[in-house]
Design a protein around this motif. Structure first.
Motif, PDB file in Angstrom:
ATOM      1  N   GLU A 223       0.830  -1.203   0.000  1.00 20.50           N
ATOM      2  CA  GLU A 223       0.000   0.000   0.000  1.00 20.50           C
ATOM      3  C   GLU A 223       0.867   1.257   0.000  1.00 20.50           C
ATOM      4  OE1 GLU A 223      -3.503   2.217   2.619  1.00 20.50           O
ATOM      5  OE2 GLU A 223      -2.531   0.430   3.442  1.00 20.50           O
TER       6      GLU A 223
ATOM      7  N   GLN B  11       2.284   1.803  -3.418  1.00 17.65           N
ATOM      8  CA  GLN B  11       1.184   2.121  -4.322  1.00 17.65           C
ATOM      9  C   GLN B  11       0.739   3.576  -4.166  1.00 17.65           C
ATOM     10  OE1 GLN B  11       0.514  -0.257  -6.563  1.00 17.65           O
ATOM     11  NE2 GLN B  11      -0.645   1.307  -7.624  1.00 17.65           N
ATOM     12  N   VAL B  12       0.666   4.052  -2.923  1.00 20.84           N
ATOM     13  CA  VAL B  12       0.286   5.449  -2.673  1.00 20.84           C
ATOM     14  C   VAL B  12       1.255   6.387  -3.386  1.00 20.84           C
ATOM     15  CG1 VAL B  12       0.247   7.263  -0.881  1.00 20.84           C
ATOM     16  CG2 VAL B  12      -0.948   5.094  -0.499  1.00 20.84           C
TER      17      VAL B  12
ATOM     18  N   GLU C  85       0.841   6.134  -7.320  1.00 17.57           N
ATOM     19  CA  GLU C  85      -0.377   6.803  -7.805  1.00 17.57           C
ATOM     20  C   GLU C  85      -0.269   8.321  -7.719  1.00 17.57           C
ATOM     21  OE1 GLU C  85      -3.746   5.117  -5.755  1.00 17.57           O
ATOM     22  OE2 GLU C  85      -3.370   3.133  -6.625  1.00 17.57           O
ATOM     23  N   LYS C  86       0.165   8.826  -6.565  1.00 13.12           N
ATOM     24  CA  LYS C  86       0.272  10.274  -6.404  1.00 13.12           C
ATOM     25  C   LYS C  86       1.332  10.863  -7.338  1.00 13.12           C
ATOM     26  CE  LYS C  86      -1.442  10.681  -1.681  1.00 13.12           C
ATOM     27  NZ  LYS C  86      -2.162  11.905  -1.413  1.00 13.12           N
TER      28      LYS C  86
ATOM     29  N   HIS D 222       2.355   9.616 -10.302  1.00 17.75           N
ATOM     30  CA  HIS D 222       1.878   9.581 -11.688  1.00 17.75           C
ATOM     31  C   HIS D 222       0.783  10.620 -11.927  1.00 17.75           C
ATOM     32  CE1 HIS D 222       4.555   6.459 -12.854  1.00 17.75           C
ATOM     33  NE2 HIS D 222       4.066   5.592 -11.990  1.00 17.75           N
ATOM     34  N   ASN D 223      -0.077  10.853 -10.930  1.00 14.25           N
ATOM     35  CA  ASN D 223      -1.089  11.913 -11.052  1.00 14.25           C
ATOM     36  C   ASN D 223      -0.433  13.291 -11.129  1.00 14.25           C
ATOM     37  OD1 ASN D 223      -3.303  10.230 -11.109  1.00 14.25           O
ATOM     38  ND2 ASN D 223      -3.634  10.322  -8.905  1.00 14.25           N
TER      39      ASN D 223
END
Length: 172
Positions: free
Chosen positions: A156, A159-160, A163-164, A166-167
């Motif tokens: 996790e 992953q956090v 994701e953040k 890539h955003n």
């Protein structure tokens, strides 16, 4: 294209067995994500995270406070000898696209502060002790520059950051 770099911060000498296990898993997940692990290059959390990354095909960078390579743990692929003592905490925190805290004391708190001021993605490993548990889920001050996200496990946490990151990249 440059690889994602994730700084792992936490206990050195006063490392608990639980923090070592958590750090190993964090290193393993960083390697699986094909990111580069950046840390302070010494023992405890740093050594366990590097071992987790190396045993899973990852690349590790140790930014050590000493002037001599021999102080770095054996799992560091690249060693940066700074010779600047605790000031190297600024380099460790600044060198990651995101930061994962596993336990930790005042050195880890310095790194959290640097990450906070530079608005890094910061994740604290739940139940790992120290400053990770003290500051997880919080902002470090009223400016609310970067909330320290709590992750229940290493997968996790990575992953956090992925994701953040890539955003963030999409909006640049």
């Amino acid at each position: 294209m440059r690889k994602l770099q994730i700084s792992v911060i936490g206990y050195n000498k006063d490392c608990t067995e639980n923090a070592r296990k958590v750090a190993y898993e964090v290193g393993k997940e960083i390697a699986k994500a094909e990111a580069v692990l950046v840390c302070g290059g010494l023992g405890g959390v740093m050594e366990s995270a590097c071992r987790g990354a190396k045993e899973n095909g990852g690349t590790t960078v140790g930014i050590i406070p000493q002037e001599e390579f021999s102080y770095a743990n054996q799992y560091c692929d690249i060693v940066v000898c700074t010779g600047i003592g605790y000031a190297r905490d600024f380099i460790v925190a600044s060198s990651g696209d995101g930061i994962i805290a596993v336990g930790g004391g005042v050195g880890t708190l310095i790194e959290l502060g640097v990450g906070y001021m530079t608005k890094k993605i910061i994740v604290a490993m739940a139940g790992s002790g120290g400053v990770a548990d003290m500051y997880g889920g919080k902002f470090l001050d009223e400016r609310k520059r970067a909330q320290i996200v709590i992750a229940k496990d290493a997968k996790e946490a990575v992953q956090v950051i992925l994701e953040k990151y890539h955003n963030w990249q999409k909006h640049q």
